[in-house]
Design an enzyme around this catalytic site. Structure first.
Site, mmCIF file in Angstrom:
data_model
loop_
_atom_site.group_PDB
_atom_site.id
_atom_site.type_symbol
_atom_site.label_atom_id
_atom_site.label_comp_id
_atom_site.label_asym_id
_atom_site.label_seq_id
_atom_site.Cartn_x
_atom_site.Cartn_y
_atom_site.Cartn_z
ATOM 1 N N HIS A 79 0.812 -1.225 0.000
ATOM 2 C CA HIS A 79 0.000 0.000 0.000
ATOM 3 C C HIS A 79 0.837 1.262 0.000
ATOM 4 O O HIS A 79 0.318 2.357 -0.172
ATOM 5 C CB HIS A 79 -1.038 0.009 1.130
ATOM 6 C CG HIS A 79 -0.475 -0.249 2.496
ATOM 7 N ND1 HIS A 79 -0.033 0.758 3.301
ATOM 8 C CD2 HIS A 79 -0.276 -1.400 3.187
ATOM 9 C CE1 HIS A 79 0.409 0.236 4.437
ATOM 10 N NE2 HIS A 79 0.278 -1.059 4.401
ATOM 11 N N HIS A 104 7.701 6.706 4.700
ATOM 12 C CA HIS A 104 6.918 6.204 3.567
ATOM 13 C C HIS A 104 6.223 7.377 2.904
ATOM 14 O O HIS A 104 6.249 8.501 3.425
ATOM 15 C CB HIS A 104 5.901 5.145 4.027
ATOM 16 C CG HIS A 104 4.914 5.696 4.998
ATOM 17 N ND1 HIS A 104 5.092 5.632 6.359
ATOM 18 C CD2 HIS A 104 3.748 6.367 4.815
ATOM 19 C CE1 HIS A 104 4.079 6.229 6.961
ATOM 20 N NE2 HIS A 104 3.251 6.696 6.048
ATOM 21 N N HIS A 106 2.835 9.033 0.399
ATOM 22 C CA HIS A 106 1.447 8.976 -0.081
ATOM 23 C C HIS A 106 1.379 9.813 -1.353
ATOM 24 O O HIS A 106 1.996 10.875 -1.421
ATOM 25 C CB HIS A 106 0.492 9.546 0.968
ATOM 26 C CG HIS A 106 0.518 8.811 2.277
ATOM 27 N ND1 HIS A 106 -0.310 7.743 2.547
ATOM 28 C CD2 HIS A 106 1.282 8.979 3.381
ATOM 29 C CE1 HIS A 106 -0.063 7.289 3.772
ATOM 30 N NE2 HIS A 106 0.906 8.028 4.305
ATOM 31 N N GLU A 117 -1.986 13.931 2.068
ATOM 32 C CA GLU A 117 -3.044 13.595 3.020
ATOM 33 C C GLU A 117 -3.542 14.864 3.699
ATOM 34 O O GLU A 117 -4.737 15.134 3.720
ATOM 35 C CB GLU A 117 -2.510 12.597 4.044
ATOM 36 C CG GLU A 117 -2.093 11.287 3.377
ATOM 37 C CD GLU A 117 -2.265 10.091 4.275
ATOM 38 O OE1 GLU A 117 -1.618 10.040 5.320
ATOM 39 O OE2 GLU A 117 -3.071 9.195 3.919
ATOM 40 N N HIS A 130 5.978 10.835 5.126
ATOM 41 C CA HIS A 130 5.838 10.674 6.578
ATOM 42 C C HIS A 130 7.084 10.006 7.138
ATOM 43 O O HIS A 130 7.498 8.952 6.647
ATOM 44 C CB HIS A 130 4.614 9.810 6.906
ATOM 45 C CG HIS A 130 3.326 10.515 6.629
ATOM 46 N ND1 HIS A 130 2.136 9.846 6.466
ATOM 47 C CD2 HIS A 130 3.047 11.831 6.474
ATOM 48 C CE1 HIS A 130 1.171 10.739 6.238
ATOM 49 N NE2 HIS A 130 1.705 11.945 6.231
ATOM 50 N N THR A 211 -2.809 7.274 9.654
ATOM 51 C CA THR A 211 -3.775 7.511 8.573
ATOM 52 C C THR A 211 -4.094 6.224 7.814
ATOM 53 O O THR A 211 -4.772 6.257 6.796
ATOM 54 C CB THR A 211 -3.255 8.567 7.581
ATOM 55 O OG1 THR A 211 -2.085 8.046 6.927
ATOM 56 C CG2 THR A 211 -2.920 9.866 8.288
ATOM 57 N N THR A 212 -3.567 5.108 8.322
ATOM 58 C CA THR A 212 -3.913 3.803 7.762
ATOM 59 C C THR A 212 -4.388 2.916 8.910
ATOM 60 O O THR A 212 -4.009 3.149 10.060
ATOM 61 C CB THR A 212 -2.688 3.141 7.091
ATOM 62 O OG1 THR A 212 -1.588 3.174 7.999
ATOM 63 C CG2 THR A 212 -2.304 3.865 5.810
HETATM 64 ZN ZN LIG Z 1 1.602 7.864 6.184
#
Ligand SMILES: [Zn+2]
Length: 348
Positions: A79, A104, A106, A117, A130, A211-212
């Site tokens: 993801h 990681h 997004h 995000e 992040h 956020t996941t």
């Molecule tokens: Zn993140």
């Protein structure tokens, strides 16, 4: 406000995220109750919820300059693309000392590069980095910390399009080796601080969540105000390089739009280390110079550079504009005659 205790522990099962499935993230709370709970992230930063706090000092980065003889593991986890960081890296100037765990990204997709995000006044940025840290003063590792109210601290960096960024290329050039889920590659060490914006003193600070899934409300967020720039080609590489699926999957699924939508933010505040409005409002009135009297209409053809105004009030012949960044350039025309060009750059 008192935090609810985080006594519920949803089972650690698969982390398959269905951003793209029919229900998308709306289905997360069924399996991960915290995703439907309080203190959720990301959020939109807008004037009404922001409060200046003079106690917000710039963070200090310890051990961020990792020698090239050390190596980071970069992995496609199905993801996102994630890079494990060295436990010798930490941040100070927060209530506790936090040790780095991983970073990681997004992002959006090639047709709509709005993959951040967090948003600012409703505006998305191209992508978001992040850097996840855990409270190493209180907890032995990230697993123990991630479901505790004071467990995590995440730094967030927003992306916008600009010139080629050689620092990010140190990660991006390995994407072809992590195209499919569970693929890994080693990345030589470098100075992780190069991934942060130049201005580290201006940021948004609030208490939120992962956020996941499982969306634990355990994150002290620091979102840097100033975005970093990567080139259009680098952004496209990020948006098109990877798949959520394994290499032998007969139905490959592109890894795109892996960002969560902004969450409700009731009765909470975001603290900011900077003044939201750097300039008092600029008033542009329409005066017909030849006859030395006010026109009955507002100025026309108004254009700005360096961000659009945050507030805009129109009166019959007067326009009020408020800008969040300096310097800015304002170009406008009188109702009759030539255009006027004004550059505002007064120091704070
Ligand atoms: Zn993140």
């Amino acid at each position: 406000t008192e935090r609810k205790s985080l006594s519920q522990h949803p089972q650690k099962t698969d982390h398959v995220l269905h951003y793209l499935s029919p229900d998308g993230e709306k289905a997360w709370p069924k399996k991960y109750p915290f995703c439907g709970g309080v203190f959720q992230s990301p959020i939109d930063f807008h004037k009404d919820i922001l409060q200046y706090d003079s106690n917000l000092l710039p963070l200090e980065f310890i051990g961020y300059n990792v020698p090239s003889t050390d190596q980071f593991t970069l992995i496609n986890n199905g993801h996102s693309v994630k890079m494990y960081l060295s436990p010798t890296m930490s941040i100070r100037n927060l209530p506790f000392e936090y040790t780095a765990s991983q970073l990681h990204l997004h992002w959006g997709n090639r047709n709509k590069s709005e993959g951040s995000e967090h948003t600012v006044s409703g505006k998305h940025f191209a992508a978001e980095l992040h850097i996840v840290h855990y409270n190493s003063e209180k907890y032995p590792d990230i697993t123990a910390a991630m479901d505790k109210a004071d467990g995590l601290a995440v730094l967030a960096v927003l992306f916008e399009i600009g010139p080629f960024n050689p620092s990010y290329e140190k990660i991006f050039r390995h994407f072809r080796n992590v195209k499919y889920k569970d693929q890994k590659v080693l990345v030589p060490g470098f100075d992780i601080q190069e991934l942060l914006p130049d201005r580290l003193d201006e940021y948004y600070r609030y208490e939120g969540s992962l956020t996941t899934p499982p969306c634990y409300p355990s994150v002290l967020w620091t979102v840097f105000r100033h975005p970093v720039k990567i080139s259009q080609e680098q952004l496209l590489a990020l948006e098109t390089a990877m798949y959520c699926t394994e290499s032998d999957d007969p139905e490959p699924l592109e890894m795109v739009d892996n960002f969560r939508n902004v969450q409700e933010f009731h009765e909470r505040l975001v603290f900011i280390s900077f003044h939201w409005f750097l300039s008092s409002s600029v008033k542009v009135s329409c005066v017909n110079a030849s006859v030395q009297r006010k026109c009955k209409m507002i100025p026309v053809n108004i254009k700005y550079w360096n961000g659009s105004p945050a507030a805009l009030q129109k009166h019959s012949n007067l326009l009020s504009l408020q800008f969040t960044q300096l310097p800015f350039l304002l170009v406008f025309c009188w109702c009759i005659g030539s255009c006027k060009r004004v550059r505002y750059s007064q120091s704070r």
